[in-house]
Design an enzyme around this catalytic site. Structure first.
Site, short mmCIF file in Angstrom:
data_model
loop_
_atom_site.label_atom_id
_atom_site.label_comp_id
_atom_site.label_asym_id
_atom_site.label_seq_id
_atom_site.Cartn_x
_atom_site.Cartn_y
_atom_site.Cartn_z
N ASP A 16 -7.43 0.94 -3.39
CA ASP A 16 -6.16 0.29 -3.05
C ASP A 16 -6.24 -1.09 -3.32
O ASP A 16 -7.42 -1.47 -4.06
CB ASP A 16 -6.10 0.27 -1.38
CG ASP A 16 -5.02 -0.50 -0.80
OD1 ASP A 16 -3.86 -0.38 -1.16
OD2 ASP A 16 -5.31 -1.34 0.23
N ASP A 58 -3.80 -4.32 -2.01
CA ASP A 58 -3.58 -5.27 -1.02
C ASP A 58 -4.68 -5.12 0.37
O ASP A 58 -4.51 -4.07 0.86
CB ASP A 58 -2.30 -5.36 -0.58
CG ASP A 58 -1.24 -5.55 -1.63
OD1 ASP A 58 -1.56 -6.70 -2.28
OD2 ASP A 58 -0.20 -5.06 -2.06
N GLY A 81 5.46 -1.15 1.22
CA GLY A 81 6.35 -1.42 0.30
C GLY A 81 7.41 -2.49 0.54
O GLY A 81 7.93 -2.58 1.90
N LYS A 86 10.28 -3.70 -0.34
CA LYS A 86 11.85 -3.51 -0.46
C LYS A 86 11.96 -2.63 1.06
O LYS A 86 12.98 -3.04 1.91
CB LYS A 86 12.39 -2.72 -1.61
CG LYS A 86 12.11 -3.45 -2.78
CD LYS A 86 12.97 -2.67 -3.98
CE LYS A 86 12.06 -1.42 -4.58
NZ LYS A 86 11.10 -2.01 -5.12
N THR A 103 -1.95 2.04 -5.49
CA THR A 103 -1.22 1.20 -4.64
C THR A 103 0.11 1.27 -4.45
O THR A 103 0.93 1.76 -5.35
CB THR A 103 -1.70 -0.49 -5.01
OG1 THR A 103 -1.16 -1.09 -4.32
CG2 THR A 103 -1.16 -0.69 -6.53
N THR A 104 0.71 0.65 -3.20
CA THR A 104 1.95 0.70 -2.95
C THR A 104 2.63 -0.70 -3.58
O THR A 104 4.10 -0.58 -3.73
CB THR A 104 2.22 0.67 -1.38
OG1 THR A 104 1.53 1.84 -0.73
CG2 THR A 104 3.43 0.30 -0.91
N THR A 105 1.97 -1.48 -4.03
CA THR A 105 2.75 -2.74 -4.44
C THR A 105 3.18 -2.55 -5.76
O THR A 105 2.94 -1.50 -6.34
CB THR A 105 1.67 -3.90 -4.45
OG1 THR A 105 2.29 -5.30 -4.24
CG2 THR A 105 0.60 -3.85 -5.52
C1 XBP Z 1 0.46 -2.86 0.61
C2 XBP Z 1 1.98 -2.67 0.59
C3 XBP Z 1 2.74 -3.53 -0.21
C4 XBP Z 1 2.55 -4.96 -0.08
C5 XBP Z 1 3.82 -5.86 -0.63
O1 XBP Z 1 0.21 -1.79 -0.24
O2 XBP Z 1 2.54 -2.25 1.60
O3 XBP Z 1 4.10 -3.14 -0.01
O4 XBP Z 1 2.58 -5.47 1.15
O5 XBP Z 1 4.06 -5.64 -2.13
P1 XBP Z 1 -1.25 -1.47 -0.71
P2 XBP Z 1 5.31 -5.24 -2.70
O6 XBP Z 1 -2.34 -1.86 0.36
O7 XBP Z 1 -1.12 -0.02 -0.46
O8 XBP Z 1 -1.56 -1.98 -1.91
O9 XBP Z 1 6.37 -6.28 -1.90
O10 XBP Z 1 5.12 -5.56 -4.06
O11 XBP Z 1 5.78 -4.06 -2.13
MG MG Z 2 -3.94 -1.99 1.54
#
Ligand code: XBP
Ligand code: MG
Length: 252
Positions: A10, A12, A53, A55, A119-121
């Site tokens: 992951d 973030d 996410g 958005k 990842t979600t980002t």
């Molecule tokens: C974390 C998330 C992301 C970030 C913001 O995902 O939920 O949405 O908070 O990134 P992970 P974006 O821990 O799975 O990486 O604004 O680019 O979505």
């Molecule tokens: Mg995370």
């Protein structure tokens, strides 16, 4: 023969503490630039993190009455600007990797373990973190960078993990997920993966029942020692997390 063939990371909260001082700040700068009077404080942002996410997080806030009258197109362009601002913050070097991340990544790479990201980002945000915090050579070392809207359903759905494993030709029993959040753990679990959780201030009190190891961080040999929150494989003397611990979790 080790059963640990692949690690899916992951981003973030796991590679780096990007949420409070990175993403949150970028969202607020984008709101300000767009003339919106919405600001997400540290505590509010912690609540909003249940929505994965960026958005989707903005949309959720609109629906609960935060910012009214925004179309999907408005949200997409606001989020695109947020991503640019986030890239700038990362380029300024404001977010270091978490302790032990580089050490574990390097030792896994040296051991021939396939490495990937799930990842979600947004891909552009991921690229910024890899390029500035890890180093550009990691674009070649990671065998898959699975991110953002490439799958229809974000974490806690398992889709991003399943997608990454499919791209790599890896199976769940040889793959370990590394996560920081309840949503991430649920996604890994639903994909059938074993999972190590490294909590942070936002996720510490979330539900990680069933995870294979829950720690306050990966730590370093020279550091003061990590806090172990759950250790179902009963590993002893866990001062910091090493590759040998991860292999033990996988059963070898
Ligand atoms: C974390 C998330 C992301 C970030 C913001 O995902 O939920 O949405 O908070 O990134 P992970 P974006 O821990 O799975 O990486 O604004 O680019 O979505
Ligand atoms: Mg995370």
């Amino acid at each position: 023969m080790s059963k640990l063939k692949c690690m899916l990371w992951d981003v973030d909260g796991t590679l780096a503490d990007t949420e409070r001082d990175g993403h949150r700040v970028a969202f607020n700068l984008a709101f300000e630039e767009a003339g919106l009077d919405r600001r997400w404080g540290e505590e509010t942002y912690g609540e909003l993190l249940k929505v994965t996410g960026g958005k989707e997080r903005i949309r959720f806030d609109i629906e609960r009455g935060g910012m009214l009258g925004m179309s999907d197109k408005d949200i997409a362009s606001l989020h695109a600007r947020k991503t640019k601002l986030y890239q700038q913050l990362i380029a300024e070097g404001c977010i270091p990797l978490r302790p032990g991340v580089r050490r574990l990544l390097e030792s896994a790479h040296d051991a021939g373990i396939t490495l990937g990201v799930a990842t979600t980002t947004t891909p552009a945000a991921l690229d910024a973190l890899i390029g500035h915090s890890l180093g550009r050579e990691w674009f070649d070392i990671f065998s898959v960078l699975a991110a953002g809207d490439i799958v229809a359903a974000k974490k806690p759905a398992p889709d991003i993990y399943l997608h990454a494993m499919e791209q790599l030709g890896m199976v769940a029993k040889e793959t370990l997920a590394l996560e920081d959040s309840g949503n991430g753990w649920k996604a890994a679990q639903a994909a059938g993966l074993k999972c190590v959780v490294t909590v942070n201030g936002y996720t510490r009190n979330q539900d990680f029942s069933g995870a294979d190891l829950v720690v306050s961080g990966f730590g370093e040999a020279a550091g003061k020692g990590i806090e172990v929150l759950a250790n179902p494989h009963q590993m002893t003397k866990l001062h910091h997390v090493e590759l040998s611990h991860l292999r033990k979790i996988m059963g070898a």
